[in-house]
Structure formats: C-alpha cells, structure tokens
Design a protein around this motif. Structure first.
Motif, PDB file in Angstrom:
ATOM      1  N   VAL A  55       0.850  -1.191   0.000  1.00 17.87           N
ATOM      2  CA  VAL A  55       0.000   0.000   0.000  1.00 17.87           C
ATOM      3  C   VAL A  55       0.884   1.238   0.000  1.00 17.87           C
ATOM      4  CG1 VAL A  55      -1.941  -1.123   1.149  1.00 17.87           C
ATOM      5  CG2 VAL A  55      -0.162  -0.050   2.528  1.00 17.87           C
ATOM      6  N   ARG A  56       0.287   2.349  -0.380  1.00 13.81           N
ATOM      7  CA  ARG A  56       1.010   3.626  -0.422  1.00 13.81           C
ATOM      8  C   ARG A  56       0.420   4.589   0.603  1.00 13.81           C
ATOM      9  NH1 ARG A  56       4.398   6.154  -3.719  1.00 13.81           N
ATOM     10  NH2 ARG A  56       4.241   4.524  -5.329  1.00 13.81           N
ATOM     11  N   LEU A  57       1.274   5.387   1.220  1.00 15.55           N
ATOM     12  CA  LEU A  57       0.877   6.445   2.145  1.00 15.55           C
ATOM     13  C   LEU A  57       1.266   7.795   1.576  1.00 15.55           C
ATOM     14  CD1 LEU A  57       0.033   7.530   5.048  1.00 15.55           C
ATOM     15  CD2 LEU A  57       2.439   7.192   5.680  1.00 15.55           C
ATOM     16  N   VAL A  58       0.381   8.780   1.684  1.00 16.73           N
ATOM     17  CA  VAL A  58       0.771  10.168   1.448  1.00 16.73           C
ATOM     18  C   VAL A  58       0.541  10.934   2.736  1.00 16.73           C
ATOM     19  CG1 VAL A  58       0.350  10.167  -1.034  1.00 16.73           C
ATOM     20  CG2 VAL A  58      -1.512  10.791   0.501  1.00 16.73           C
ATOM     21  N   GLY A  59       1.440  11.880   3.053  1.00 18.50           N
ATOM     22  CA  GLY A  59       1.316  12.570   4.323  1.00 18.50           C
ATOM     23  C   GLY A  59       2.016  13.914   4.358  1.00 18.50           C
ATOM     24  N   TRP A  60       1.556  14.707   5.321  1.00 17.77           N
ATOM     25  CA  TRP A  60       2.068  16.073   5.512  1.00 17.77           C
ATOM     26  C   TRP A  60       2.951  16.170   6.746  1.00 17.77           C
ATOM     27  CZ3 TRP A  60       2.082  19.569   1.922  1.00 17.77           C
ATOM     28  CH2 TRP A  60       1.110  19.541   0.912  1.00 17.77           C
TER      29      TRP A  60
END
Length: 233
Positions: free
Chosen positions: A129-134
């Motif tokens: 799975v992929r995560l995007v984050g700030w």
C-alpha cells in the motif's frame, strides 16, 4: 456511529497515545498527483493528514479531531502553502467506536477532485500500500511538500493493520503530522482504494511495525454517511 463529543474523543486519544506525523525517508509527490489528499490544521500548531472520500467528507484519525477546534482542510495541494488546493472548513465529524478513525465533514464540497474509494474487503499480509502525508520527514519541521512512500502489510487484526516500510527504503515510515494519512492500494487500472489511516508508531524514521486503522470494517456506515450528505445537499 455518531458525531462525537469532545470528551469522548479526548478519552480515546488517551487510549491510542499516537506519536505519528510527514513520511520519513519517502519521496516528494509531483504536482497534480494524489489530489484526494487533505492537509488538516487546527489551532496554531496541529497538523494532520486525511483523504477526500466524498465530495465533502474526509477520512482521518479520530485523535486529529480531539481538540474540538476543527479548523481548516486544504484539499488537493502538494505544497504546504496550499497553492492549487481548495480550502474548506471542517464543521463536524463522526468517529468510530472501535478504532482511531473518523470522517470529517466539510462546510462545502470540493470541486473537480475524484475522491478516494473506501475499501470494503480486508487486506492480506504481503499486500503493498502507499501512504501520502504532511508530517515531518525525520527532522524537526513539517514537510513543505506532500510526501509519499510504500508499505507492506505485515499483520491484520480485527480493527488495525500493522505495516512496515517497503519503498523507497526499508525504513520509510510515517512521522509526526502524518496522523490520519491514507494508506491506499493502487489497482492496475489506476484506481486508488483506501485501506487504512495512520494512527501511531515508533519514532521516525524506523523499520518497525506501524499501527493503522482498517477502514473496511467501517465501510457500511461511511457509505451511509456519504450518501446521506449527497442527499442533503
């Protein structure tokens, strides 16, 4: 599932004791990619991550809503100044009774952005799975540009997934302010499907197990919430 009072959210925060925030040892997201991402802010310092799952609904971690100061969501930006994104106010939220998962309601719909699909089946160990984050990138400052990395599902429990860094580095990991960030499966046809949201983990960067809340057990009530919101507009 009901709209949560502040006292309930604070109690759940004490249980989960989250530590996570940007993606450490990840990579920059290109302009225009993953426009379903949401940068959530409340008060002068709190930053969380979320994902648009309906025109006016954002999936995130319940502990991100605990302050009661719902603040602002910027949808679709790739830089922290919000350039190119759509600014909306968070007006309420609905939280899970079993996990650190919530759906925030925006004051008005986002426009021209395809929401992330909500997964309804359980992932399996070995899934990527992929995560995007700030969140932070391993230093002391929150990321100026949206970050991303890939993870492999290590453990599947009733309400949570344990994931480990997979790419671009074995110690790619969630960091402070990635809380609520979406882990999503990328299908061959280009469709992205939300699998879980970031909760907590060891200090970043790390190659240990990260705790995330599964979304598939909540798919039914999330779908009802989104559909009711569409009817109410």
């Amino acid at each position: 599932m009901t709209k949560r009072a502040l006292i309930a959210a604070v109690a759940l925060t004490a249980v989960f004791t989250p530590q996570a925030g940007a993606v450490a040892r990840g990579v920059d997201v290109a302009d225009g990619q993953y426009r379903f991402n949401a940068r959530l802010t409340s008060g002068p310092t709190q930053v969380c991550t979320g994902a648009l799952i309906g025109a006016k609904w954002v999936a995130t971690a319940l502990h991100c809503m605990a302050s009661g100061e719902f603040g602002e969501a910027v949808i679709g930006a790739t830089t922290s100044d919000g350039a190119g994104g759509q600014r909306r106010r968070v007006v309420s939220y609905t939280g899970s009774d079993q996990a650190d998962f919530a759906v925030a309601e925006l004051d008005r719909p986002a426009e021209g952005i395809t929401p992330l699909l909500v997964g309804s089946t359980a992932p399996k160990p070995g899934d990527v799975v992929r995560l995007v984050g700030w969140g932070k990138t391993g230093g002391t400052e929150v990321a100026k540009r949206l970050q991303t990395g890939q993870f492999v599902v290590d453990r599947v429990d009733e309400w949570v997934l344990g994931v480990r860094g997979w790419g671009p580095n074995p110690n790619t990991s969630a960091c402070a302010s990635d809380s609520g960030g979406p882990y999503f499966a990328e299908r061959p046809d280009g469709t992205a499907v939300l699998v879980s949201v970031e909760n907590s983990g060891p200090l970043c960067p790390h190659s240990e197990l990260e705790t995330t809340s599964r979304v598939d057990p909540h798919a039914k009530w999330v779908g009802q919430l989104i559909n009711k919101g569409a009817t109410d507009r």
